[in-house]
Motif scaffolding. Structure first.
Motif: not given
Length: 160
Positions: A63-68
């Motif tokens: 997701s937008t907030n769960d990425r590297t």
């Protein structure tokens, strides 16, 4: 862990499908820094189907907030691909003469900062054609861009 061949045809097919549009499964970062490396990562993922879920140094998007940072950042993608000795795609840097379909060309300025990550979707008559986001492009000649330097992230394969 085994090594597998990168599916260049799948990466290019994805690039062609989404170059002028947006896959709703991924956020469009166009208004917050650019979407080019996000798009390049999507294409690479289409060609390997494996993410590296290491929290800090991996390569993934949920997701937008769960990425590297490597999923959406030009230099971070380079660092991940050329240094990855674990799960997911891995690459070596080469020059444009050795670019293959599905590889990523990174464009840089004279100061050594790389700022754009288009995907190779064609090679004809000695020219490379790319697909890209941020400034959406499909089958755009690489030599029509204005840049001081290039590096090609030649995807060697992936591990799982």
């Amino acid at each position: 862990m085994r090594e597998y061949e990168y599916d260049r045809n799948a990466a290019v097919a994805y690039a062609r499908k989404w170059a002028l549009g947006r896959n709703p499964a991924f956020y469009d970062f166009g208004n917050i820094g650019g979407d080019c490396t996000n798009f390049a990562s999507q294409c690479i993922y289409a060609g390997c189907g494996v993410m590296n879920t290491s929290p800090l140094y991996g390569w993934f998007y949920f997701s937008t907030n769960d990425r590297t940072p490597s999923w959406t950042g030009v230099q971070f993608l380079h660092n991940f691909l050329v240094n990855n000795d674990s799960v997911g795609p891995f690459a070596q840097v080469t020059d444009v003469r050795n670019a293959e379909l599905g590889d990523i060309v990174q464009l840089g300025n004279a100061d050594g900062e790389f700022y754009h990550s288009p995907v190779v979707v064609g090679k004809r008559d000695g020219r490379i054609y790319i697909a890209a986001h941020s400034y959406d492009a499909l089958d755009k000649p690489l030599d029509s861009y204005n840049y001081a330097q290039t590096r090609v992230l030649h995807i060697l394969g992936f591990r799982k």
